[in-house]
Design a protein around this motif. Structure first.
Motif, short mmCIF file in Angstrom:
data_model
loop_
_atom_site.label_atom_id
_atom_site.label_comp_id
_atom_site.label_asym_id
_atom_site.label_seq_id
_atom_site.Cartn_x
_atom_site.Cartn_y
_atom_site.Cartn_z
N MET A 1 1.00 31.16 -4.40
CA MET A 1 -0.02 30.23 -4.82
C MET A 1 0.32 28.85 -4.26
SD MET A 1 -1.46 29.56 -8.66
CE MET A 1 -1.80 31.30 -8.79
N LYS A 2 -0.74 28.12 -3.86
CA LYS A 2 -0.54 26.79 -3.27
C LYS A 2 -1.66 25.86 -3.72
CE LYS A 2 0.85 24.79 1.11
NZ LYS A 2 1.08 25.06 2.52
N VAL A 3 -1.29 24.62 -4.04
CA VAL A 3 -2.27 23.63 -4.47
C VAL A 3 -2.20 22.41 -3.55
CG1 VAL A 3 -2.13 24.40 -6.86
CG2 VAL A 3 -0.77 22.45 -6.12
N LEU A 4 -3.26 21.63 -3.59
CA LEU A 4 -3.32 20.39 -2.82
C LEU A 4 -3.39 19.21 -3.77
CD1 LEU A 4 -3.62 18.95 -0.08
CD2 LEU A 4 -6.11 19.15 -0.38
N PHE A 5 -2.40 18.33 -3.67
CA PHE A 5 -2.42 17.06 -4.38
C PHE A 5 -3.08 16.03 -3.48
CE2 PHE A 5 1.16 18.75 -6.84
CZ PHE A 5 0.97 18.18 -8.09
N VAL A 6 -3.86 15.14 -4.07
CA VAL A 6 -4.40 14.00 -3.34
C VAL A 6 -3.96 12.74 -4.07
CG1 VAL A 6 -6.46 12.77 -2.58
CG2 VAL A 6 -6.37 15.27 -2.45
N ILE A 7 -3.32 11.82 -3.31
CA ILE A 7 -2.90 10.54 -3.86
C ILE A 7 -3.44 9.42 -2.96
CG2 ILE A 7 -0.82 11.49 -4.94
CD1 ILE A 7 0.85 10.30 -2.65
N ALA A 8 -3.55 8.24 -3.55
CA ALA A 8 -3.96 7.07 -2.78
C ALA A 8 -2.78 6.59 -1.93
CB ALA A 8 -4.42 5.97 -3.72
N PRO A 9 -3.05 5.93 -0.81
CA PRO A 9 -1.96 5.43 0.02
C PRO A 9 -1.17 4.30 -0.65
CG PRO A 9 -4.06 4.64 0.85
CD PRO A 9 -4.37 5.63 -0.24
N LEU A 10 -1.81 3.63 -1.58
CA LEU A 10 -1.17 2.55 -2.35
C LEU A 10 -1.61 2.65 -3.81
CD1 LEU A 10 -1.87 -0.47 0.04
CD2 LEU A 10 0.33 0.67 -0.31
N ARG A 11 -0.71 2.32 -4.72
CA ARG A 11 -1.00 2.19 -6.15
C ARG A 11 -1.43 3.49 -6.82
NH1 ARG A 11 -3.11 -2.05 -3.68
NH2 ARG A 11 -5.28 -1.55 -4.12
N TYR A 12 -0.87 4.64 -6.40
CA TYR A 12 -1.07 5.87 -7.18
C TYR A 12 -0.09 5.81 -8.35
CZ TYR A 12 3.25 7.82 -5.26
OH TYR A 12 4.57 8.03 -4.93
N ARG A 13 -0.34 6.60 -9.40
CA ARG A 13 0.56 6.61 -10.56
C ARG A 13 1.64 7.67 -10.34
NH1 ARG A 13 0.13 2.93 -15.01
NH2 ARG A 13 1.97 4.10 -15.66
N GLU A 14 2.85 7.20 -10.14
CA GLU A 14 3.98 8.09 -9.83
C GLU A 14 4.17 9.18 -10.86
OE1 GLU A 14 5.44 4.07 -8.11
OE2 GLU A 14 4.14 4.73 -9.73
N GLU A 15 4.16 8.83 -12.15
CA GLU A 15 4.45 9.84 -13.16
C GLU A 15 3.39 10.94 -13.20
OE1 GLU A 15 3.24 6.79 -13.56
OE2 GLU A 15 3.08 6.30 -15.71
N GLU A 16 2.16 10.60 -12.92
CA GLU A 16 1.11 11.62 -12.88
C GLU A 16 1.41 12.64 -11.79
OE1 GLU A 16 -2.34 8.52 -14.37
OE2 GLU A 16 -2.49 9.39 -12.37
N PHE A 17 1.84 12.15 -10.64
CA PHE A 17 2.21 13.06 -9.56
C PHE A 17 3.52 13.77 -9.86
CE2 PHE A 17 4.72 13.98 -5.81
CZ PHE A 17 3.89 14.87 -5.16
N GLU A 18 4.57 13.02 -10.20
CA GLU A 18 5.92 13.59 -10.32
C GLU A 18 6.04 14.62 -11.43
OE1 GLU A 18 8.25 10.04 -10.63
OE2 GLU A 18 7.90 9.52 -8.52
N VAL A 19 5.48 14.33 -12.60
CA VAL A 19 5.55 15.29 -13.72
C VAL A 19 4.82 16.57 -13.35
CG1 VAL A 19 4.77 15.72 -16.09
CG2 VAL A 19 5.88 13.55 -15.51
N THR A 20 3.63 16.42 -12.80
CA THR A 20 2.82 17.59 -12.44
C THR A 20 3.48 18.39 -11.32
OG1 THR A 20 0.86 16.36 -13.12
CG2 THR A 20 0.49 18.36 -11.84
N ALA A 21 3.95 17.71 -10.28
CA ALA A 21 4.59 18.41 -9.16
C ALA A 21 5.84 19.14 -9.61
CB ALA A 21 4.94 17.40 -8.05
N ARG A 22 6.64 18.52 -10.46
CA ARG A 22 7.86 19.16 -10.95
C ARG A 22 7.53 20.42 -11.76
NH1 ARG A 22 10.13 15.01 -12.74
NH2 ARG A 22 9.25 15.02 -14.84
N MET A 23 6.54 20.33 -12.63
CA MET A 23 6.18 21.49 -13.45
C MET A 23 5.60 22.62 -12.60
SD MET A 23 4.86 19.63 -16.95
CE MET A 23 4.50 21.17 -17.80
#
Length: 171
Positions: A1-23
């Motif tokens: 299984m594979k997912v695609l994260f999309v983040i802004a080039p500036l001012r994305y919320r790190e914890e939203e990405f990091e917590v989700t990616a880690r889990m």
């Protein structure tokens, strides 16, 4: 299984990405990270994340889910991104999981995928109006799951958001 994260080039919320990616990684789910450009993206707290793919080059059929990360950068760079709007609609048309947190549910609304659905968003006059314009039924709770769509309203909901994504992916 594979997912695609999309983040802004500036001012994305790190914890939203990091917590989700880690889990997701703990559940052995692979992911790619896309943004409006490739290279290092800078978060709101100064964190860095590499985007290996431009949104315009992402292909829906390569992924099982689309995860849109918020922060002020989502508003500034992603809300009006036509390539992301198209991609989000393709995921919606395919019935795949779409998850958006903080300011990012506006992208899903703009793509027409929230019409008649319940959703939440980081509250601002603009985000609430754009959700309404997209036909969503706003619910003021941390995480909302409506069929294949998951929305969350704040970075503090990141763990609950990730849990909802794992549930929808059957993990």
């Amino acid at each position: 299984m594979k997912v695609l994260f999309v983040i802004a080039p500036l001012r994305y919320r790190e914890e939203e990405f990091e917590v989700t990616a880690r889990m997701l990684s703990d559940a052995e789910i692979e992911y790619d990270v896309a943004s409006t450009k490739t290279g290092v993206c800078i978060g709101m707290m100064g964190g860095e994340q590499e985007a290996g793919l431009e949104i315009s080059k992402a292909v829906e059929k390569d992924y099982d889910a689309l995860i849109l990360i918020g922060g002020l950068g989502a508003r500034d760079f992603l809300w009006a991104d036509d390539d992301l709007c198209r991609l989000t609609k393709e995921f919606g048309d395919a019935g795949k999981v779409i998850a958006a947190i903080c300011h990012a549910p506006v992208i899903v609304a703009r793509a027409g995928v929230l019409k008649g659905r319940q959703a939440t968003v980081f509250e601002s006059r603009a985000s609430l109006k754009l959700l309404e314009d997209g036909g969503a039924n706003y619910v003021n709770i941390p995480v909302v799951s409506d069929m294949n769509i998951i929305t969350a309203n704040h970075p503090v909901a990141a763990k609950q958001f990730a849990e909802a994504i794992l549930e929808k992916l059957g993990c």
